[in-house]
Design a protein around this motif. Structure first.
Motif, PDB file in Angstrom:
ATOM      1  N   ILE A 328       0.851  -1.193   0.000  1.00 22.93           N
ATOM      2  CA  ILE A 328       0.000   0.000   0.000  1.00 22.93           C
ATOM      3  C   ILE A 328       0.883   1.237   0.000  1.00 22.93           C
ATOM      4  O   ILE A 328       1.735   1.413   0.870  1.00 22.93           O
ATOM      5  CB  ILE A 328      -0.939   0.020   1.225  1.00 22.93           C
ATOM      6  N   ASP A 329       0.678   2.086  -0.987  1.00 19.50           N
ATOM      7  CA  ASP A 329       1.473   3.301  -1.111  1.00 19.50           C
ATOM      8  C   ASP A 329       0.883   4.456  -0.320  1.00 19.50           C
ATOM      9  O   ASP A 329       1.606   5.281   0.234  1.00 19.50           O
ATOM     10  CB  ASP A 329       1.581   3.691  -2.584  1.00 19.50           C
ATOM     11  N   ALA A 330      -0.464   4.531  -0.266  1.00 21.96           N
ATOM     12  CA  ALA A 330      -1.106   5.645   0.421  1.00 21.96           C
ATOM     13  C   ALA A 330      -2.468   5.215   0.942  1.00 21.96           C
ATOM     14  O   ALA A 330      -3.154   4.393   0.325  1.00 21.96           O
ATOM     15  CB  ALA A 330      -1.275   6.839  -0.527  1.00 21.96           C
ATOM     16  N   VAL A 331      -2.841   5.761   2.081  1.00 21.93           N
ATOM     17  CA  VAL A 331      -4.175   5.610   2.647  1.00 21.93           C
ATOM     18  C   VAL A 331      -4.763   7.013   2.718  1.00 21.93           C
ATOM     19  O   VAL A 331      -4.313   7.844   3.512  1.00 21.93           O
ATOM     20  CB  VAL A 331      -4.130   4.951   4.039  1.00 21.93           C
ATOM     21  N   LEU A 332      -5.759   7.277   1.876  1.00 17.56           N
ATOM     22  CA  LEU A 332      -6.294   8.623   1.750  1.00 17.56           C
ATOM     23  C   LEU A 332      -7.449   8.834   2.717  1.00 17.56           C
ATOM     24  O   LEU A 332      -8.445   8.108   2.684  1.00 17.56           O
ATOM     25  CB  LEU A 332      -6.774   8.870   0.324  1.00 17.56           C
ATOM     26  N   ASN A 333      -7.305   9.855   3.555  1.00 15.25           N
ATOM     27  CA  ASN A 333      -8.417  10.307   4.402  1.00 15.25           C
ATOM     28  C   ASN A 333      -9.150  11.421   3.654  1.00 15.25           C
ATOM     29  O   ASN A 333      -8.970  11.609   2.444  1.00 15.25           O
ATOM     30  CB  ASN A 333      -7.911  10.751   5.760  1.00 15.25           C
ATOM     31  N   ASP A 334      -9.955  12.197   4.351  1.00 14.94           N
ATOM     32  CA  ASP A 334     -10.717  13.249   3.677  1.00 14.94           C
ATOM     33  C   ASP A 334      -9.811  14.251   2.979  1.00 14.94           C
ATOM     34  O   ASP A 334     -10.081  14.669   1.845  1.00 14.94           O
ATOM     35  CB  ASP A 334     -11.621  13.969   4.685  1.00 14.94           C
ATOM     36  N   ALA A 335      -8.731  14.626   3.653  1.00 18.87           N
ATOM     37  CA  ALA A 335      -7.811  15.581   3.043  1.00 18.87           C
ATOM     38  C   ALA A 335      -7.130  14.975   1.816  1.00 18.87           C
ATOM     39  O   ALA A 335      -6.962  15.641   0.791  1.00 18.87           O
ATOM     40  CB  ALA A 335      -6.770  16.038   4.064  1.00 18.87           C
ATOM     41  N   GLY A 336      -6.739  13.706   1.916  1.00 22.45           N
ATOM     42  CA  GLY A 336      -6.103  13.039   0.790  1.00 22.45           C
ATOM     43  C   GLY A 336      -7.039  12.867  -0.389  1.00 22.45           C
ATOM     44  O   GLY A 336      -6.637  13.012  -1.555  1.00 22.45           O
ATOM     45  N   LYS A 337      -8.306  12.580  -0.105  1.00 24.52           N
ATOM     46  CA  LYS A 337      -9.286  12.466  -1.184  1.00 24.52           C
ATOM     47  C   LYS A 337      -9.486  13.806  -1.876  1.00 24.52           C
ATOM     48  O   LYS A 337      -9.599  13.865  -3.110  1.00 24.52           O
ATOM     49  CB  LYS A 337     -10.607  11.928  -0.630  1.00 24.52           C
ATOM     50  N   ALA A 338      -9.528  14.878  -1.095  1.00 24.93           N
ATOM     51  CA  ALA A 338      -9.685  16.202  -1.694  1.00 24.93           C
ATOM     52  C   ALA A 338      -8.475  16.551  -2.563  1.00 24.93           C
ATOM     53  O   ALA A 338      -8.630  17.112  -3.664  1.00 24.93           O
ATOM     54  CB  ALA A 338      -9.873  17.252  -0.601  1.00 24.93           C
ATOM     55  N   GLU A 339      -7.294  16.200  -2.104  1.00 29.79           N
ATOM     56  CA  GLU A 339      -6.077  16.490  -2.865  1.00 29.79           C
ATOM     57  C   GLU A 339      -6.069  15.739  -4.188  1.00 29.79           C
ATOM     58  O   GLU A 339      -5.619  16.264  -5.207  1.00 29.79           O
ATOM     59  CB  GLU A 339      -4.850  16.110  -2.038  1.00 29.79           C
ATOM     60  N   ARG A 340      -6.571  14.510  -4.196  1.00 26.26           N
ATOM     61  CA  ARG A 340      -6.617  13.710  -5.427  1.00 26.26           C
ATOM     62  C   ARG A 340      -7.906  13.934  -6.223  1.00 26.26           C
ATOM     63  O   ARG A 340      -8.138  13.269  -7.225  1.00 26.26           O
ATOM     64  CB  ARG A 340      -6.504  12.221  -5.084  1.00 26.26           C
ATOM     65  N   GLU A 341      -8.740  14.842  -5.751  1.00 28.91           N
ATOM     66  CA  GLU A 341      -9.979  15.214  -6.430  1.00 28.91           C
ATOM     67  C   GLU A 341     -10.906  14.019  -6.608  1.00 28.91           C
ATOM     68  O   GLU A 341     -11.470  13.777  -7.674  1.00 28.91           O
ATOM     69  CB  GLU A 341      -9.678  15.889  -7.767  1.00 28.91           C
ATOM     70  N   ILE A 342     -11.078  13.291  -5.503  1.00 23.78           N
ATOM     71  CA  ILE A 342     -12.029  12.184  -5.463  1.00 23.78           C
ATOM     72  C   ILE A 342     -12.937  12.323  -4.245  1.00 23.78           C
ATOM     73  O   ILE A 342     -13.541  11.361  -3.772  1.00 23.78           O
ATOM     74  CB  ILE A 342     -11.269  10.834  -5.468  1.00 23.78           C
ATOM     75  N   ASP A 343     -13.035  13.525  -3.727  1.00 23.61           N
ATOM     76  CA  ASP A 343     -13.847  13.782  -2.537  1.00 23.61           C
ATOM     77  C   ASP A 343     -15.316  13.895  -2.936  1.00 23.61           C
ATOM     78  O   ASP A 343     -15.870  14.977  -3.133  1.00 23.61           O
ATOM     79  CB  ASP A 343     -13.376  15.044  -1.813  1.00 23.61           C
ATOM     80  N   HIS A 344     -15.945  12.762  -3.031  1.00 20.79           N
ATOM     81  CA  HIS A 344     -17.344  12.630  -3.419  1.00 20.79           C
ATOM     82  C   HIS A 344     -18.008  11.651  -2.460  1.00 20.79           C
ATOM     83  O   HIS A 344     -17.339  10.730  -1.961  1.00 20.79           O
ATOM     84  CB  HIS A 344     -17.441  12.118  -4.866  1.00 20.79           C
ATOM     85  N   PRO A 345     -19.294  11.793  -2.171  1.00 22.26           N
ATOM     86  CA  PRO A 345     -19.948  10.863  -1.236  1.00 22.26           C
ATOM     87  C   PRO A 345     -19.857   9.402  -1.637  1.00 22.26           C
ATOM     88  O   PRO A 345     -19.940   8.518  -0.775  1.00 22.26           O
ATOM     89  CB  PRO A 345     -21.410  11.343  -1.237  1.00 22.26           C
ATOM     90  N   ASN A 346     -19.676   9.110  -2.923  1.00 20.04           N
ATOM     91  CA  ASN A 346     -19.555   7.718  -3.338  1.00 20.04           C
ATOM     92  C   ASN A 346     -18.229   7.089  -2.948  1.00 20.04           C
ATOM     93  O   ASN A 346     -18.102   5.858  -2.934  1.00 20.04           O
ATOM     94  CB  ASN A 346     -19.725   7.594  -4.859  1.00 20.04           C
ATOM     95  N   ALA A 347     -17.214   7.894  -2.681  1.00 20.71           N
ATOM     96  CA  ALA A 347     -15.889   7.362  -2.343  1.00 20.71           C
ATOM     97  C   ALA A 347     -15.906   6.724  -0.963  1.00 20.71           C
ATOM     98  O   ALA A 347     -16.749   7.020  -0.110  1.00 20.71           O
ATOM     99  CB  ALA A 347     -14.851   8.484  -2.393  1.00 20.71           C
ATOM    100  N   GLY A 348     -14.944   5.836  -0.743  1.00 24.76           N
ATOM    101  CA  GLY A 348     -14.826   5.186   0.552  1.00 24.76           C
ATOM    102  C   GLY A 348     -14.454   6.165   1.651  1.00 24.76           C
ATOM    103  O   GLY A 348     -13.961   7.271   1.397  1.00 24.76           O
ATOM    104  N   ASP A 349     -14.667   5.728   2.900  1.00 24.15           N
ATOM    105  CA  ASP A 349     -14.221   6.536   4.033  1.00 24.15           C
ATOM    106  C   ASP A 349     -12.702   6.653   4.031  1.00 24.15           C
ATOM    107  O   ASP A 349     -12.138   7.673   4.442  1.00 24.15           O
ATOM    108  CB  ASP A 349     -14.715   5.905   5.337  1.00 24.15           C
ATOM    109  N   LEU A 350     -12.059   5.592   3.575  1.00 24.75           N
ATOM    110  CA  LEU A 350     -10.631   5.597   3.267  1.00 24.75           C
ATOM    111  C   LEU A 350     -10.469   5.092   1.841  1.00 24.75           C
ATOM    112  O   LEU A 350     -11.247   4.251   1.376  1.00 24.75           O
ATOM    113  CB  LEU A 350      -9.848   4.674   4.208  1.00 24.75           C
ATOM    114  N   VAL A 351      -9.474   5.598   1.141  1.00 26.06           N
ATOM    115  CA  VAL A 351      -9.159   5.109  -0.201  1.00 26.06           C
ATOM    116  C   VAL A 351      -7.711   4.646  -0.200  1.00 26.06           C
ATOM    117  O   VAL A 351      -6.799   5.420   0.132  1.00 26.06           O
ATOM    118  CB  VAL A 351      -9.380   6.191  -1.275  1.00 26.06           C
ATOM    119  N   LEU A 352      -7.506   3.385  -0.544  1.00 29.90           N
ATOM    120  CA  LEU A 352      -6.164   2.807  -0.585  1.00 29.90           C
ATOM    121  C   LEU A 352      -5.604   2.905  -1.996  1.00 29.90           C
ATOM    122  O   LEU A 352      -6.310   2.649  -2.980  1.00 29.90           O
ATOM    123  CB  LEU A 352      -6.191   1.331  -0.164  1.00 29.90           C
TER     124      LEU A 352
END
Length: 472
Positions: A328-352
């Motif tokens: 696993i290279d990264a575990v994205l929290n809310d801030a990480g999802k926003a940085e990768r522009e995947i901050d949408h309600p459909n996304a997981g609570d964490l994105v690996l």
């Protein structure tokens, strides 16, 4: 990778006049370095090196997110397609490859509904219900256990599949995906495209050519097998383009070459659901199937990305259970999802995000005897995660359970695995191929070529693409 400014188009010079027709060749897995005189002479003759450049996919670089981005000019944070599957939080169900349009407005719908052009699209995802004048997408008739009773395709207009079947036989579904996947699926699609052009003569036709996707996953992009299939796909395109050149509107045609993503060579499968089960967060039922509703956390995997959905109070425990996994290279929290522009309600609570040589498999069991019944079947709807092992025959069933066989994957957005974009054909405008094109720029570019940029802007401003999503 932000949503495009509808008033700017960095990819092409202003065309001196609007071409009559745009044909999009969506050759998934193709990269600029694959276009050369030795392996792909047909493509190279139409798209020389200065007319082909890198295409930066959206994050994640997966089939449905990439396709929706390319065809709308919007990223996943806007359109909500964050995976090729969707997790319904209310029903607690993960579903892959649902085939309905479901409110999406893509370039062909905009061109048809708002601009009055004749449009067509073949084998794209989520086509059922599209308003494109001609559309073809596999839609086999299945029983309640997802067993295929009869091959079928959903088409616009109704009955078009009957005509295609009379000339081309049934769509070769078992060559389109699964252990028997080969060039026959792409061959049928391109033959159907010729029929669509002869009958409907669309102003815009988007053709999905999947052939390289199979070998990209099974053998990897640096394999001899991949190099050989580059020649195969070029031969298939040569036959199609030879016929296209004989049509009345050839001199007014622009060809757009698109690839959704490239591949990474991989040799490390990673099993996040095993880690969640070992931590007591994931439950199974008596048949060995995952009990998502009864679990505190679950990972919906898709190649090199995994969306982790956790109950309130279990997120920290899930993060801790996954932290020990290698690959696993990264575990994205809310801030990480926003940085990768995947901050949408459909996304997981964490994105690996997997490391470049790793990918995520959905398995939660260690012993094959504990696998659910569908694990060794080619069952793209029942499995709660994407399963590239369906490309390999198994020892104890149709599908292999040996994840070490998978040679290639995608989902990360790395320069080494960018797709490609190019403009060619007799009516192609000047094109600056110096530097990557963002996936969000493709739809505005094609809209500009067709003279419907204002219509695309109206669609951008006024419609809601996905249920549960935000305004576009």
């Amino acid at each position: 990778m932000s949503d495009p400014d509808p008033d700017s188009d960095p990819t092409i010079a202003d065309p001196t006049e609007t071409p009559d027709r745009v044909i999009v060749l969506d050759v998934v897995g193709l990269q600029p370095e694959h276009v050369d005189a030795e392996r792909t002479p047909t493509l190279e003759s139409l798209f020389p090196s200065d007319a082909v450049t890198d295409l930066q996919p959206p994050f994640p670089a997966l089939t449905v997110p990439s396709q929706t981005t390319l065809a709308t000019g919007r990223g996943p944070a806007s359109h909500g397609d964050v995976s090729s599957g969707e997790f319904d939080r209310e029903r607690q169900v993960a579903e892959f490859w649902e085939r309905d349009r479901d409110g999406r407005e893509r370039l062909w719908e905009t061109a048809s509904d708002r601009a009055g052009l004749t449009t067509g699209v073949l084998n794209f995802q989520h086509l059922i219900g599209t308003s494109a004048d001609v559309a073809v997408t596999p839609s086999p008739i299945e029983d309640e256990d997802n067993n295929i009773l009869e091959m079928n395709c959903w088409t616009n207009p109704d009955g078009f599949y009957d005509d295609l079947r009379a000339d081309l036989n049934h769509f070769p579904l078992h060559n389109y995906w699964g252990p028997g996947a080969n060039e026959e699926g792409s061959r049928w699609i391109l033959a159907a495209a010729r029929k669509a052009i002869d009958r409907f003569d669309p102003d815009l036709l988007w053709i999905y050519v999947p052939h390289l996707d199979y070998v990209g996953q099974s053998d990897g992009p640096e394999s001899d097998a991949f190099a050989a299939e580059l020649e195969t796909v070029d031969d298939l395109l040569a036959d199609f383009l030879d016929d296209l050149a004989e049509t009345d509107r050839w001199d007014e045609t622009v060809l757009a070459l698109v690839s959704e993503y490239g591949f990474h060579d991989v040799d490390r499968p990673v099993f996040p659901n095993r880690a969640l089960r070992q931590a007591g967060l994931l439950e199974t039922d008596a048949e060995g199937d995952v009990d998502i509703a009864g679990s505190d956390a679950f990972a919906m995997v898709d190649h090199q990305i995994a969306h982790v959905y956790a109950d309130d109070g279990s997120l920290d425990a899930a993060r801790e259970a996954l932290a020990a996994l290698e690959g696993i290279d990264a575990v994205l929290n809310d801030a990480g999802k926003a940085e990768r522009e995947i901050d949408h309600p459909n996304a997981g609570d964490l994105v690996l995000v997997a490391e470049p040589d790793a990918w995520f498999q959905y398995y939660w069991w260690d012993d094959r005897e504990n696998a659910p019944p569908y694990a060794t079947d080619m069952d793209i709807h029942e499995k709660p995660g994407f399963d590239p092992c369906e490309l390999f025959f198994g020892d104890d069933g149709l599908v292999s359970l040996d994840a070490s066989k998978v040679g290639g994957s995608h989902g990360r957005v790395d320069e080494s695995a960018f797709g490609c974009f190019g403009l060619g054909g007799p009516a192609a405008p000047a094109f600056d191929g110096d530097g990557p094109v963002d996936a969000t720029d493709v739809a505005p570019t094609i809209a500009d070529l067709l003279g419907i940029a204002d219509d695309l802007s109206m669609a951008f401003d006024g419609s809601s693409l996905r249920r549960g999503g935000g305004e576009e």
